[in-house]
Design a protein around this motif. Structure first.
Motif, PDB file in Angstrom:
ATOM      1  N   GLN A 157       3.863  -6.008   1.841  1.00 54.97           N
ATOM      2  CA  GLN A 157       2.635  -5.549   3.054  1.00 54.97           C
ATOM      3  C   GLN A 157       2.570  -6.170   4.002  1.00 54.97           C
ATOM      4  N   ALA A 158       2.089  -5.223   5.181  1.00 53.26           N
ATOM      5  CA  ALA A 158       2.813  -5.323   6.500  1.00 53.26           C
ATOM      6  C   ALA A 158       1.177  -6.153   7.321  1.00 53.26           C
ATOM      7  N   PRO A 159       1.424  -6.236   8.358  1.00 54.06           N
ATOM      8  CA  PRO A 159       0.891  -6.627   8.905  1.00 54.06           C
ATOM      9  C   PRO A 159      -0.538  -6.033   9.478  1.00 54.06           C
ATOM     10  N   GLY A 160      -1.665  -6.692   8.576  1.00 54.09           N
ATOM     11  CA  GLY A 160      -2.954  -5.725   8.935  1.00 54.09           C
ATOM     12  C   GLY A 160      -2.838  -4.862   7.885  1.00 54.09           C
ATOM     13  N   LYS A 161      -2.336  -4.534   6.360  1.00 54.65           N
ATOM     14  CA  LYS A 161      -2.657  -3.705   5.913  1.00 54.65           C
ATOM     15  C   LYS A 161      -2.588  -4.446   4.268  1.00 54.65           C
ATOM     16  N   GLU A 162      -3.559  -3.623   3.221  1.00 50.21           N
ATOM     17  CA  GLU A 162      -3.822  -4.390   2.011  1.00 50.21           C
ATOM     18  C   GLU A 162      -2.009  -4.248   1.434  1.00 50.21           C
ATOM     19  N   ARG A 163      -1.486  -5.033   0.799  1.00 53.26           N
ATOM     20  CA  ARG A 163      -0.326  -4.976  -0.469  1.00 53.26           C
ATOM     21  C   ARG A 163      -0.676  -3.666  -1.024  1.00 53.26           C
ATOM     22  N   GLN A 164       0.522  -3.089  -1.057  1.00 54.46           N
ATOM     23  CA  GLN A 164       0.994  -1.979  -1.846  1.00 54.46           C
ATOM     24  C   GLN A 164       2.138  -1.628  -2.573  1.00 54.46           C
ATOM     25  N   TRP A 165       1.815  -1.694  -4.180  1.00 57.38           N
ATOM     26  CA  TRP A 165       2.943  -1.880  -5.102  1.00 57.38           C
ATOM     27  C   TRP A 165       3.633  -0.493  -4.694  1.00 57.38           C
ATOM     28  N   VAL A 166       5.496  -1.584  -4.648  1.00 56.35           N
ATOM     29  CA  VAL A 166       7.067  -0.621  -3.957  1.00 56.35           C
ATOM     30  C   VAL A 166       6.839   0.173  -5.587  1.00 56.35           C
ATOM     31  N   ALA A 167       7.373  -0.999  -6.834  1.00 52.85           N
ATOM     32  CA  ALA A 167       8.390  -0.472  -8.022  1.00 52.85           C
ATOM     33  C   ALA A 167       7.871  -1.133  -9.156  1.00 52.85           C
ATOM     34  N   VAL A 168       8.592  -0.579 -10.493  1.00 57.87           N
ATOM     35  CA  VAL A 168       7.750  -1.682 -11.693  1.00 57.87           C
ATOM     36  C   VAL A 168       8.953  -1.413 -12.070  1.00 57.87           C
ATOM     37  N   LEU A 169       9.088  -2.387 -13.150  1.00 56.58           N
ATOM     38  CA  LEU A 169      10.142  -2.432 -13.654  1.00 56.58           C
ATOM     39  C   LEU A 169       9.746  -2.746 -15.791  1.00 56.58           C
ATOM     40  N   THR A 177      11.822  -2.019 -21.408  1.00 54.70           N
ATOM     41  CA  THR A 177      12.248  -1.142 -22.255  1.00 54.70           C
ATOM     42  C   THR A 177      13.036  -0.195 -20.750  1.00 54.70           C
ATOM     43  N   SER A 178      13.245  -1.060 -19.429  1.00 56.23           N
ATOM     44  CA  SER A 178      13.806  -0.555 -18.778  1.00 56.23           C
ATOM     45  C   SER A 178      13.837   0.514 -17.737  1.00 56.23           C
ATOM     46  N   SER A 179      12.457   0.764 -18.036  1.00 55.11           N
ATOM     47  CA  SER A 179      12.448   2.387 -17.576  1.00 55.11           C
ATOM     48  C   SER A 179      11.576   2.394 -15.970  1.00 55.11           C
ATOM     49  N   THR A 180      12.020   2.363 -15.191  1.00 56.16           N
ATOM     50  CA  THR A 180      11.561   2.728 -13.521  1.00 56.16           C
ATOM     51  C   THR A 180      11.242   3.608 -13.210  1.00 56.16           C
ATOM     52  N   ILE A 181       9.872   2.936 -12.280  1.00 53.98           N
ATOM     53  CA  ILE A 181       8.377   3.965 -11.616  1.00 53.98           C
ATOM     54  C   ILE A 181       8.916   3.336 -10.079  1.00 53.98           C
ATOM     55  N   TYR A 182       8.466   4.371  -8.895  1.00 55.06           N
ATOM     56  CA  TYR A 182       8.255   3.848  -7.823  1.00 55.06           C
ATOM     57  C   TYR A 182       7.726   5.372  -6.503  1.00 55.06           C
ATOM     58  N   ALA A 183       7.089   4.447  -5.985  1.00 53.88           N
ATOM     59  CA  ALA A 183       5.711   4.827  -5.441  1.00 53.88           C
ATOM     60  C   ALA A 183       6.686   5.736  -4.325  1.00 53.88           C
ATOM     61  N   ASP A 184       6.377   7.402  -3.826  1.00 59.06           N
ATOM     62  CA  ASP A 184       6.667   8.143  -3.224  1.00 59.06           C
ATOM     63  C   ASP A 184       7.821   7.596  -2.466  1.00 59.06           C
ATOM     64  N   SER A 185       6.629   6.528  -1.351  1.00 53.43           N
ATOM     65  CA  SER A 185       7.165   6.123  -0.426  1.00 53.43           C
ATOM     66  C   SER A 185       8.518   6.046  -0.584  1.00 53.43           C
ATOM     67  N   VAL A 186       8.897   5.076  -1.379  1.00 49.22           N
ATOM     68  CA  VAL A 186      10.405   5.075  -2.066  1.00 49.22           C
ATOM     69  C   VAL A 186      11.392   5.279  -2.148  1.00 49.22           C
ATOM     70  N   LYS A 187      10.455   6.206  -3.471  1.00 48.95           N
ATOM     71  CA  LYS A 187      12.137   7.007  -4.161  1.00 48.95           C
ATOM     72  C   LYS A 187      13.117   7.383  -4.004  1.00 48.95           C
ATOM     73  N   GLY A 188      13.898   7.560  -4.154  1.00 46.53           N
ATOM     74  CA  GLY A 188      15.326   7.738  -3.651  1.00 46.53           C
ATOM     75  C   GLY A 188      15.895   6.966  -2.999  1.00 46.53           C
ATOM     76  N   ARG A 189      15.003   5.980  -2.039  1.00 47.91           N
ATOM     77  CA  ARG A 189      15.777   4.724  -1.228  1.00 47.91           C
ATOM     78  C   ARG A 189      15.973   3.635  -1.861  1.00 47.91           C
ATOM     79  N   PHE A 190      14.975   3.107  -2.583  1.00 46.06           N
ATOM     80  CA  PHE A 190      14.710   1.736  -3.442  1.00 46.06           C
ATOM     81  C   PHE A 190      15.400   1.924  -4.752  1.00 46.06           C
TER      82      PHE A 190
END
Length: 129
Positions: free
Chosen positions: A39-51, A54-67
């Motif tokens: 959550q950035a100042p003045g913005k909504e809390r947003q999802w980044v990644a989930v595990l 079964t250890s599968s991972t899913i990422y928000a497009d904004s962080v995919k490939g970096r986080f």
């Protein structure tokens, strides 16, 4: 209720790296859907990644490939490896958990903050250009 504690935040230059940790006490993290939000100042809390359990991972497009989200079951700790961070990644980062049975479609569907029942206190990440 699982207790979550984040750590590892701080200041980092764009293009660097930082690893956030989320530890628990009194419960087994691997039995939950676990995710990272921010959550950035003045913005909504947003999802980044989930595990999923079964250890599968899913990422928000904004962080995919970096986080990268991962979990060390022996240490009962969740991680978020932030590689090549950008100034727009500056935010308070939170880990969160929810029992898989409470999520229709399982952990792979746990993108929405309202689904999560346990939250840490947050750790601040500031990325400078």
């Amino acid at each position: 209720q699982v207790q979550l504690v984040e750590s590892g935040g701080g200041s980092v230059q764009a293009g660097g790296s930082l690893r956030l940790s989320c530890s628990t006490e009194g419960d087994t993290l691997s039995s939950y859907c676990v995710g990272w939000f921010r959550q950035a100042p003045g913005k909504e809390r947003q999802w980044v990644a989930v595990l999923s359990s079964t250890s599968s991972t899913i990422y928000a497009d904004s962080v995919k490939g970096r986080f990268a989200i991962s979990q060390d079951n022996a240490k009962n700790t969740l991680y978020l490896e932030m590689n090549n961070p950008k100034p727009e990644d500056t935010a308070m980062y939170y880990c969160a958990a929810v029992r898989p049975a409470a999520v229709a479609g399982g952990c792979a569907s746990a993108f929405t903050k309202r689904l999560y029942t346990a939250w840490g206190q947050g750790t601040q990440v500031t990325v400078s250009s």
